[in-house]
Write an enzyme that holds these catalytic residues in place. Structure first.
Site, PDB file in Angstrom:
ATOM      1  N   GLY A  79      18.417  -4.509  14.796  1.00 41.12           N
ATOM      2  CA  GLY A  79      19.453  -5.405  15.296  1.00 41.12           C
ATOM      3  C   GLY A  79      20.689  -4.720  15.849  1.00 41.12           C
TER       4      GLY A  79
ATOM      5  CG  ASP B 238      -6.821   5.886  -0.969  1.00 39.56           C
ATOM      6  OD1 ASP B 238      -6.004   5.248  -0.269  1.00 39.56           O
ATOM      7  OD2 ASP B 238      -7.948   5.453  -1.283  1.00 39.56           O
TER       8      ASP B 238
ATOM      9  CG  HIS C  28     -12.320   2.701  -2.388  1.00 42.11           C
ATOM     10  ND1 HIS C  28     -12.407   4.072  -2.500  1.00 42.11           N
ATOM     11  CD2 HIS C  28     -11.083   2.443  -1.885  1.00 42.11           C
ATOM     12  CE1 HIS C  28     -11.279   4.616  -2.083  1.00 42.11           C
ATOM     13  NE2 HIS C  28     -10.461   3.652  -1.701  1.00 42.11           N
ATOM     14  CD  GLU C  29     -10.022  -1.290  -0.477  1.00 40.89           C
ATOM     15  OE1 GLU C  29      -8.891  -1.503  -0.965  1.00 40.89           O
ATOM     16  OE2 GLU C  29     -10.252  -0.362   0.320  1.00 40.89           O
TER      17      GLU C  29
ATOM     18  N   GLY D  25      14.467  -1.935  16.015  1.00 36.14           N
ATOM     19  CA  GLY D  25      14.328  -3.354  15.722  1.00 36.14           C
ATOM     20  C   GLY D  25      15.195  -3.877  14.608  1.00 36.14           C
TER      21      GLY D  25
END
Length: 638
Positions: free
Chosen positions: A235, A529, A454-455, A233
């Site tokens: 080009g 993670d 956590h986030e 993708g």
């Protein structure tokens, strides 16, 4: 003495004998025919009246069909004037002039039921007519006869059709379906946004196709082939079309699998046909997409498939070595895996130049998004394309085009008449993370709380260490993730310092450490993670020389069979590094625990917290903690 074989006398003798034999055969044939006519006349006396009409025009009796019992009743009552017998029907004419027929397959009635045993000297009550030549098809017999004719026709034509189809298919396979575009592509280099390095590398090819005399007059051999590499993708196809458009050249587009064939030798014919077509219409650009589909030649001789692949590659090499015969023909191959190409193809003289097509940078991404957005009904003045470009770091032009189209779908789903910046941001989230799923319905309140913490840990560490721009934190499940801390880079980076990589690992460990700080234990949500942090840590100690003990040896220098033996020592060093960074991350979160809990509470309330809100909470915490630190220091100074 015998006459010579070809003498006139011998020829006269041969002609005389042949003539006598022919005359004898003719006399015998005529005599036999006369005898046959006499027997027929003796068996069939002269017919008169209705019987004679039946002989000449039997079709008049096929308009009405009756049952065989009616025919037998008419015979017994002596109402029948004439009966005609054929292979498929019995024709009956009564004394009153009525005409009808009775179906009689294979003469079932005519042989036994009509006249029966007649007494000596008795006259037949009616005339019996034998109709051997009458083709009387009644009822289903007509359809059966038509079906038989169609079956015979199909039986005759089927072999011809199979032979013709096989010939047509083989001819089509040999040509391969490679076709020129009806007109030269209208695309130009200026129409391709970005890819500046690739455009510069293709300048020599453009000059050669436009004015080949400038090369030949100097004794310079023009490039024969261009190998474009890069991710999907980026080009590569558009660049090949732009090259042909700049030169006004013909354009042939195929794939690497074009040369494969079911039949032995057909692939070689495809290669020949391709280059013949290109030479006839030169200047021509032959674009081979997914060129790694050609494969490599093998020495094992494992079977017909490997042998045919070798022959195809050999023929392609021979065609590309055509020198003067290939003047005006350029082969442009594109692949995501150049290592899978045969080494002989990649040598100078065939593919003379390798062009790396890179991903667009920040400015190019903004221009690409602006280009595609111009085709939509959008509020361009309200859209910050620079921000959108930062959010799309590492994405290809094809993905950017998909994001713009996705923004339109998001706007339509929301019932909006125009596309706004919020729709574009949502489309970017869908492309990078995934669409919002219904997984939140299955989450318990405890799980939502743990995901929020956590986030919040990821986002807080990223904001404190400045690893990028924290766009937002959300606990809305997207794709396979139950929550996301969206961090983008202010600019594209190709080189990373050791400090930057250490900070990246701390951001990855931030979610797990936040759970340990609040709940005193971690969960399985940190598995991905830890995997990514371990990969970065192993690369740091085994490839980049970022060891604690200063070991500079790179495992990448070892062959694969020996690198595994040294991996244990590298894992130990990586684990030491991860332990060190994990302690630093814990200390950072512990010092900012009020901010962590505040972010988690905001997430549980609104499910999404912006990066500006996180920065504001950090500033408020810093301002609140500064006076207490100042007061704590005054007594010590006194």
């Amino acid at each position: 003495m015998k006459p010579a074989k070809n003498s006139p006398r011998a020829r006269i003798v041969r002609y005389t004998v042949f003539g006598a034999i022919s005359l004898a055969v003719a006399v015998i044939t005529a005599f036999g025919y006369l005898r046959y006519e006499q027997r027929v006349d003796a068996m069939h006396p002269a017919l008169t009246g209705i019987a004679l009409q039946m002989r000449h025009d039997p079709a008049a009796w096929t308009r009405q069909e009756r049952d065989a019992s009616e025919m037998l009743r008419d015979i017994r009552e002596e109402k029948v004037a004439a009966i005609g017998v054929s292979r498929d029907a019995i024709l009956v004419s009564t004394q009153t002039g009525a005409k009808y027929f009775v179906t009689d397959h294979n003469g079932a009635f005519s042989n036994a039921l009509l006249l029966g045993e007649m007494k000596a000297g008795a006259d037949a009550p009616y005339q019996l007519v034998w109709l051997p030549d009458a083709n009387l098809q009644t009822g289903m017999a007509r359809w059966a006869a038509a079906f038989d004719k169609i079956r015979d026709l199909i039986t005759l034509l089927m072999p011809l059709m199979l032979i013709g189809g096989l010939f047509w298919f083989m001819r089509r396979e040999m040509t391969g379906g490679a076709q020129l575009l009806e007109e030269s592509p209208t695309l130009r280099f200026e129409d391709v946004i970005g890819a500046g390095e690739a455009k510069a590398a293709l300048a020599d090819v453009q000059s050669y196709l436009t004015d080949p005399a400038r090369f030949t007059d100097m004794g310079v051999r023009a490039p024969c082939g261009i190998l474009m590499t890069g991710g999907p993708g980026v080009g590569k196809t558009r660049l090949a079309q732009a090259l042909a458009g700049e030169c006004g050249a013909s354009f042939i587009s195929i794939t690497g699998s074009y040369f494969s064939a079911k039949y032995y030798g057909v692939g070689i014919q495809k290669v020949k046909h391709l280059f013949e077509l290109a030479r006839k219409n030169s200047p021509t650009v032959i674009f081979i997409d997914e060129a790694d589909g050609l494969g490599k030649r093998t020495d094992t001789g494992g079977g017909p498939a490997e042998a045919e692949s070798n022959r195809i590659v050999n023929q392609l090499l021979a065609e590309m070595d055509g020198f003067a015969s290939n003047q005006g023909v350029i082969v442009v191959a594109a692949t995501n895996h150049p290592e899978n190409l045969d080494e002989a193809l990649r040598r100078p003289g065939r593919f003379d130049r390798t062009v790396q097509v890179r991903l667009p940078d920040l400015e190019d991404r903004a221009e690409i998004l602006r280009f595609y957005a111009a085709k939509l009904t959008s509020k361009a003045d309200d859209i910050d394309f620079g921000q959108l470009a930062r959010l799309t770091t590492g994405l290809s032009p094809a993905t950017l085009a998909m994001i713009v189209n996705q923004a339109g779908l998001v706007a339509r789903k929301a019932g909006a008449s125009t596309i706004t910046a919020a729709h574009f941001i949502e489309a970017i989230k869908i492309a990078r993370i995934g669409d919002v799923s219904g997984a939140e319905r299955a989450l318990s309140e405890e799980e939502r709380t743990r995901i929020a913490v956590h986030e919040a840990g990821h986002g807080l560490v990223a904001a404190l260490l400045g690893t990028g721009v924290l766009e937002e934190i959300t606990i809305l499940p997207r794709g396979g993730a139950l929550g996301v801390a969206l961090v983008t880079k202010a600019q594209d980076k190709h080189l990373y310092r050791e400090t930057e990589m250490r900070n990246e690992i701390q951001v990855l460990l931030g979610g797990r450490n936040a759970e340990l700080l609040v709940f005193s234990e971690a969960s399985s949500g940190a598995a991905q993670d830890l995997q990514e942090a371990s990969r970065i840590g192993l690369d740091m100690v085994s490839k980049f020389g970022f060891n604690v003990d200063g070991n500079l040896f790179s495992l990448a220098a070892l062959p694969a069979q020996y690198a595994g033996l040294q991996l244990k020592n590298a894992i130990e060093h990586a684990n030491v590094l991860l332990r060190e960074l994990d302690d630093a991350c814990q200390a950072l979160l512990r010092a900012n625990e009020p901010v962590l809990r505040a972010i988690a509470e905001r997430l549980l309330e609104s499910e999404t917290v912006s990066g500006e809100t996180v920065e504001q909470l950090i500033r408020e915490h810093a301002a609140a903690s500064s006076p207490s630190m100042h007061l704590a220091q005054e007594p010590a100074a006194a």
